[in-house]
Design a protein around this motif. Structure first.
Motif, PDB file in Angstrom:
ATOM      1  N   ARG A 167       0.703  -1.287   0.059  1.00  0.00           N
ATOM      2  CA  ARG A 167      -0.007  -0.151  -0.119  1.00  0.00           C
ATOM      3  C   ARG A 167       1.070   1.424   0.037  1.00  0.00           C
ATOM      4  NH1 ARG A 167      -2.255  -2.601   4.289  1.00  0.00           N
ATOM      5  NH2 ARG A 167      -1.876  -0.726   5.840  1.00  0.00           N
ATOM      6  N   LEU A 168       2.021   1.181   0.612  1.00  0.00           N
ATOM      7  CA  LEU A 168       3.251   2.365   0.880  1.00  0.00           C
ATOM      8  C   LEU A 168       3.257   2.616  -0.636  1.00  0.00           C
ATOM      9  CD1 LEU A 168       4.387   4.204   2.791  1.00  0.00           C
ATOM     10  CD2 LEU A 168       6.184   2.568   2.790  1.00  0.00           C
ATOM     11  N   CYS A 169       3.798   1.696  -1.484  1.00  0.00           N
ATOM     12  CA  CYS A 169       4.694   2.141  -2.546  1.00  0.00           C
ATOM     13  C   CYS A 169       3.849   1.542  -3.876  1.00  0.00           C
ATOM     14  CB  CYS A 169       6.172   1.748  -2.647  1.00  0.00           C
ATOM     15  SG  CYS A 169       6.524   0.071  -2.313  1.00  0.00           S
ATOM     16  N   LEU A 211       8.817  -5.394  -7.511  1.00  0.00           N
ATOM     17  CA  LEU A 211      10.059  -5.242  -8.260  1.00  0.00           C
ATOM     18  C   LEU A 211      11.183  -4.738  -7.356  1.00  0.00           C
ATOM     19  CD1 LEU A 211      10.958  -5.076 -11.273  1.00  0.00           C
ATOM     20  CD2 LEU A 211      10.358  -2.598 -11.302  1.00  0.00           C
ATOM     21  N   LEU A 212      10.657  -4.038  -6.449  1.00  0.00           N
ATOM     22  CA  LEU A 212      11.931  -3.494  -5.322  1.00  0.00           C
ATOM     23  C   LEU A 212      12.293  -4.759  -4.669  1.00  0.00           C
ATOM     24  CD1 LEU A 212      13.765  -1.311  -3.996  1.00  0.00           C
ATOM     25  CD2 LEU A 212      11.733  -0.830  -2.449  1.00  0.00           C
ATOM     26  N   SER A 213      11.379  -5.355  -4.372  1.00  0.00           N
ATOM     27  CA  SER A 213      11.956  -6.812  -3.580  1.00  0.00           C
ATOM     28  C   SER A 213      12.797  -7.654  -4.302  1.00  0.00           C
ATOM     29  CB  SER A 213      10.841  -7.654  -3.116  1.00  0.00           C
ATOM     30  OG  SER A 213       9.882  -6.841  -2.193  1.00  0.00           O
ATOM     31  N   VAL A 214      12.356  -7.899  -5.766  1.00  0.00           N
ATOM     32  CA  VAL A 214      13.233  -8.686  -6.611  1.00  0.00           C
ATOM     33  C   VAL A 214      14.780  -8.185  -6.678  1.00  0.00           C
ATOM     34  CG1 VAL A 214      13.543  -9.506  -8.568  1.00  0.00           C
ATOM     35  CG2 VAL A 214      11.397  -9.749  -7.728  1.00  0.00           C
ATOM     36  N   VAL A 215      14.739  -6.669  -6.832  1.00  0.00           N
ATOM     37  CA  VAL A 215      16.104  -6.056  -6.899  1.00  0.00           C
ATOM     38  C   VAL A 215      16.968  -6.374  -5.714  1.00  0.00           C
ATOM     39  CG1 VAL A 215      17.107  -3.624  -7.112  1.00  0.00           C
ATOM     40  CG2 VAL A 215      15.155  -4.261  -8.621  1.00  0.00           C
ATOM     41  N   VAL A 216      16.437  -5.888  -4.395  1.00  0.00           N
ATOM     42  CA  VAL A 216      17.033  -6.381  -3.098  1.00  0.00           C
ATOM     43  C   VAL A 216      17.592  -7.726  -3.114  1.00  0.00           C
ATOM     44  CG1 VAL A 216      16.866  -6.193  -0.665  1.00  0.00           C
ATOM     45  CG2 VAL A 216      15.919  -4.355  -2.003  1.00  0.00           C
ATOM     46  N   PHE A 217      16.750  -8.681  -3.197  1.00  0.00           N
ATOM     47  CA  PHE A 217      17.002 -10.005  -3.026  1.00  0.00           C
ATOM     48  C   PHE A 217      18.179 -10.240  -4.071  1.00  0.00           C
ATOM     49  CE2 PHE A 217      16.582 -14.702  -4.272  1.00  0.00           C
ATOM     50  CZ  PHE A 217      16.462 -15.066  -2.900  1.00  0.00           C
ATOM     51  N   THR A 218      18.002 -10.227  -5.376  1.00  0.00           N
ATOM     52  CA  THR A 218      18.969 -10.346  -6.365  1.00  0.00           C
ATOM     53  C   THR A 218      20.426  -9.672  -6.036  1.00  0.00           C
ATOM     54  OG1 THR A 218      17.398 -10.363  -7.847  1.00  0.00           O
ATOM     55  CG2 THR A 218      19.535 -10.395  -8.698  1.00  0.00           C
ATOM     56  N   GLY A 219      20.342  -8.423  -5.519  1.00  0.00           N
ATOM     57  CA  GLY A 219      21.528  -7.809  -5.119  1.00  0.00           C
ATOM     58  C   GLY A 219      22.380  -8.098  -4.075  1.00  0.00           C
ATOM     59  N   ALA A 220      21.391  -8.699  -3.036  1.00  0.00           N
ATOM     60  CA  ALA A 220      21.957  -9.380  -1.717  1.00  0.00           C
ATOM     61  C   ALA A 220      22.440 -10.677  -2.254  1.00  0.00           C
ATOM     62  CB  ALA A 220      20.868  -9.225  -0.641  1.00  0.00           C
ATOM     63  N   TYR A 241       4.629  -7.261 -17.301  1.00  0.00           N
ATOM     64  CA  TYR A 241       3.503  -7.893 -17.348  1.00  0.00           C
ATOM     65  C   TYR A 241       2.562  -8.015 -16.098  1.00  0.00           C
ATOM     66  CZ  TYR A 241       5.497 -10.287 -21.342  1.00  0.00           C
ATOM     67  OH  TYR A 241       6.249 -10.663 -22.495  1.00  0.00           O
ATOM     68  N   VAL A 242       3.185  -7.230 -14.861  1.00  0.00           N
ATOM     69  CA  VAL A 242       2.469  -7.099 -13.676  1.00  0.00           C
ATOM     70  C   VAL A 242       2.190  -5.714 -13.453  1.00  0.00           C
ATOM     71  CG1 VAL A 242       2.510  -7.161 -11.254  1.00  0.00           C
ATOM     72  CG2 VAL A 242       3.621  -9.031 -12.448  1.00  0.00           C
ATOM     73  N   GLN A 243       0.701  -5.597 -12.991  1.00  0.00           N
ATOM     74  CA  GLN A 243       0.198  -4.194 -12.815  1.00  0.00           C
ATOM     75  C   GLN A 243      -0.754  -4.183 -11.609  1.00  0.00           C
ATOM     76  OE1 GLN A 243      -3.231  -3.476 -16.003  1.00  0.00           O
ATOM     77  NE2 GLN A 243      -1.538  -4.380 -16.905  1.00  0.00           N
ATOM     78  N   ASP A 244      -0.721  -2.892 -11.205  1.00  0.00           N
ATOM     79  CA  ASP A 244      -1.587  -2.732  -9.633  1.00  0.00           C
ATOM     80  C   ASP A 244      -3.034  -2.876 -10.288  1.00  0.00           C
ATOM     81  OD1 ASP A 244       0.707  -2.743  -8.201  1.00  0.00           O
ATOM     82  OD2 ASP A 244       0.547  -0.450  -7.938  1.00  0.00           O
ATOM     83  N   PRO A 245      -3.836  -3.427  -9.481  1.00  0.00           N
ATOM     84  CA  PRO A 245      -5.352  -3.623  -9.850  1.00  0.00           C
ATOM     85  C   PRO A 245      -6.003  -2.108  -9.533  1.00  0.00           C
ATOM     86  CG  PRO A 245      -4.950  -4.792  -7.707  1.00  0.00           C
ATOM     87  CD  PRO A 245      -3.614  -4.434  -8.496  1.00  0.00           C
ATOM     88  N   ARG A 251      -3.638   2.854  -2.034  1.00  0.00           N
ATOM     89  CA  ARG A 251      -2.369   3.446  -1.693  1.00  0.00           C
ATOM     90  C   ARG A 251      -2.309   4.275  -0.499  1.00  0.00           C
ATOM     91  NH1 ARG A 251       1.305   3.695  -6.340  1.00  0.00           N
ATOM     92  NH2 ARG A 251       2.784   4.799  -4.858  1.00  0.00           N
ATOM     93  N   LEU A 252      -1.158   4.375   0.110  1.00  0.00           N
ATOM     94  CA  LEU A 252      -1.396   5.314   1.236  1.00  0.00           C
ATOM     95  C   LEU A 252      -1.212   6.957   0.753  1.00  0.00           C
ATOM     96  CD1 LEU A 252       0.848   3.473   3.912  1.00  0.00           C
ATOM     97  CD2 LEU A 252      -1.495   3.749   3.838  1.00  0.00           C
ATOM     98  N   GLN A 253      -1.995   7.765   1.444  1.00  0.00           N
ATOM     99  CA  GLN A 253      -1.981   8.963   0.890  1.00  0.00           C
ATOM    100  C   GLN A 253      -0.800   9.882   1.660  1.00  0.00           C
ATOM    101  OE1 GLN A 253      -3.031   9.836  -2.305  1.00  0.00           O
ATOM    102  NE2 GLN A 253      -3.751   7.273  -2.333  1.00  0.00           N
ATOM    103  N   ALA A 254      -0.501  11.001   1.218  1.00  0.00           N
ATOM    104  CA  ALA A 254       0.126  11.895   2.167  1.00  0.00           C
ATOM    105  C   ALA A 254      -0.692  12.337   3.254  1.00  0.00           C
ATOM    106  CB  ALA A 254       0.651  13.238   1.543  1.00  0.00           C
TER     107      ALA A 254
END
Length: 519
Positions: free
Chosen positions: A71-73, A80-89, A185-189, A194-197
């Motif tokens: 919900r935050l991002c 996508l961010l999780s895969v980037v962090v996991f792969t880099g680590a 191929y992945v998109q948000d429904p 999303r969390l708002q300011a």
């Protein structure tokens, strides 16, 4: 941005299952490489186990808050961010030159991997129409169930033939492929909020949950090794965990914007399904650990032969899982789950009847029966648990579901290792009562052993001590075998108990029926 054209659901499935499969493999793939890591990095035996514990702790903390992070991002961005962090680590783990470097990288890897399972499950459920969600859960099960089984086999092969570093390096090209596919191929429904300011963030809930789960995972992973509550630091961590988690529950139930929405447990199917999943994975994961130990430690199997026993079960599950997914479209999933629980119990009772004289075919038969039972257990239970959860709450529900599944496995491993040690001591104490000069059977066996050794070594030395030591070694072997049989029996009873509890779950949608049609 205007919504894009919905991509093919099979491309979405491949995009989310690739990173999920490698993340689940990484929960167990390093187990068999600890000896190599220890020698390569000059680490102590107790120190090197933190390679496993650090990953499990960070993974357990992230899983339940993955819905909040989505919900935050945005779910696609978070995945996508999780895969980037996991792969880099993973790449950094493969480059580590000391244990002090490897453990922080494993923590980072666990943080990146924590959100992959729940997000993938939520996306799969939404990508398939309601009448085909059983098939979606079958696809998810191929990663969730087969990962812990294939991890040690793959890890052992890579470590023996290449280097322990490659158990991490192989994640890099796979992770890069996953990034490209998720991006395409992945998109948000549209219903994902999303969390708002200005929205409040539940920082107290985050802190209590992280502290409680982190301490709990360390207790489960290190408890038997350090003699549980006889260790001051295990006792301290257990106390901190209990206080933190109880405080977390009390806080979340009163918080207007909780980091984990516990009101989803008001759905009795979801609540009961999570209890059954926790206990079922408790028994299932314990059996994954126990059977190879039995074969290798007591029957002298090599790692390869143990893999031969376990391997066909994985192939059977691959064949049965899609069939079960399609059956759910035609049959009440509760009946399939009921059969799965009984088959799982039967396989464990069959193992409880083992002896040290069984052949490899008997061990394979038991394992194959268990594979069918687990396929009939995991898929319908996943479907039943999520059947009445609205799509807009699916991220949160999937996070809770995967957390309890993983915790069930952790509790199961801690339980079986402790029970094995305690029951072996018990049986040894009972059996040793018969090793006395007044026991005719013992005296006969001792004399036979002396005669055999005297004939073999032509009376060149006194064989009395050697004969006694040989009988005592046989006693220890039998005591340990009886402990394994006790563990198999206890796990079988747990599955039978779940066969009664599961009927609390509501009748699920069948075919094209929608949940609201069944109320």
């Amino acid at each position: 941005m205007p919504p894009r054209h919905a991509p093919n659901r099979w491309l979405v499935t491949i995009a989310v299952m690739i990173p999920t499969r490698i993340e689940i493999l990484d929960t167990s793939i390093a187990n068999v490489a600890l000896g190599h890591i220890q020698g390569s990095l000059s680490a102590g035996q107790d120190e090197v186990t933190w390679v496993l514990t650090s990953y499990l702790v960070s993974n357990a903390i992230v899983i339940p808050i993955s819905g909040f992070l989505a919900r935050l991002c945005g779910r696609r961005n978070y995945l996508l961010l999780s895969v980037v962090v996991f792969t880099g680590a993973s790449m950094l783990c493969g480059l580590a030159t000391s244990l002090g470097m490897l453990i922080p990288f494993r923590i980072l890897q666990g943080i990146g991997g924590g959100g992959l399972q729940p997000m993938s499950q939520a996306i799969l459920v939404e990508a398939f129409p309601p009448e085909e969600r059983g098939l979606a859960m079958a696809i998810f099960a191929m990663g969730a169930v087969l990962g812990p089984i294939l991890g040690p086999l793959l890890g052992g092969y890579i470590t023996d033939n290449y280097s322990w570093r490659w158990i991490f390096n192989i994640n890099v090209p796979v992770g890069l492929l996953a990034m490209v596919m998720i991006w395409l191929y992945v998109q948000d429904p549209p219903y994902l909020k999303r969390l708002q300011a200005g929205d409040r963030v539940d920082y107290p809930g985050l802190a209590l949950l992280s502290l409680g789960l982190g301490c709990l995972q360390v207790v489960l992973d290190k408890g038997q090794q350090d003699d549980w509550f006889n260790s001051d630091y295990i006792l301290l961590l257990a106390t901190v965990s209990a206080v933190s988690l109880v405080s977390f529950l009390a806080w979340e139930l009163r918080c207007k914007h909780p980091v984990v929405d516990l009101t989803v447990f008001k759905d009795r199917s979801f609540a009961t399904g999570n209890v059954v999943m926790f206990c079922g994975y408790f028994a299932f994961f314990g059996a994954i650990v126990v059977l190879p130990l039995y074969l290798q430690n007591l029957m002298g199997y090599t790692a390869f032969l143990a893999g031969v026993v376990l391997g066909p079960g994985g192939l059977i599950m691959l064949a049965v899982l899609p069939v079960v997914g399609k059956l759910i479209e035609k049959i009440d999933a509760r009946y399939i789950l009921f059969v799965g629980l009984f088959v799982s119990a039967a396989s464990l009772f069959y193992m409880a009847g083992f002896s040290l004289d069984i052949d490899i075919g008997t061990a394979m038969t038991a394992r194959n029966i268990q594979a069918v039972g687990i396929a009939l257990f995991f898929v319908p239970l996943s479907y039943l648990t999520m059947a009445y959860v609205p799509n807009e709450r699916m991220n949160n529900a999937a996070a809770v579901f995967n957390l309890l599944r993983n915790l069930g496995g952790s509790f199961g491993v801690a339980f079986v290792t402790t029970l094995l040690a305690r029951r072996a001591q018990f049986h040894q104490a009972r059996l040793i009562e018969h090793l006395t000069p007044y026991d005719l059977t013992y005296q006969t066996a001792l004399q036979q052993a002396k005669d055999y050794l005297a004939a073999k070594y032509l009376g060149l030395y006194d064989v009395a001590g050697t004969a006694g030591a040989a009988l005592y070694k046989l006693l220890l072997q039998q005591a340990n075998a009886m402990a394994f049989y006790d563990v198999f029996h206890a796990q079988g009873l747990m599955f039978l108990g779940l066969a009664v509890l599961m009927w609390i779950i509501k009748k699920p949608p069948i075919g094209a029926a929608k949940p609201e049609e069944l109320h």
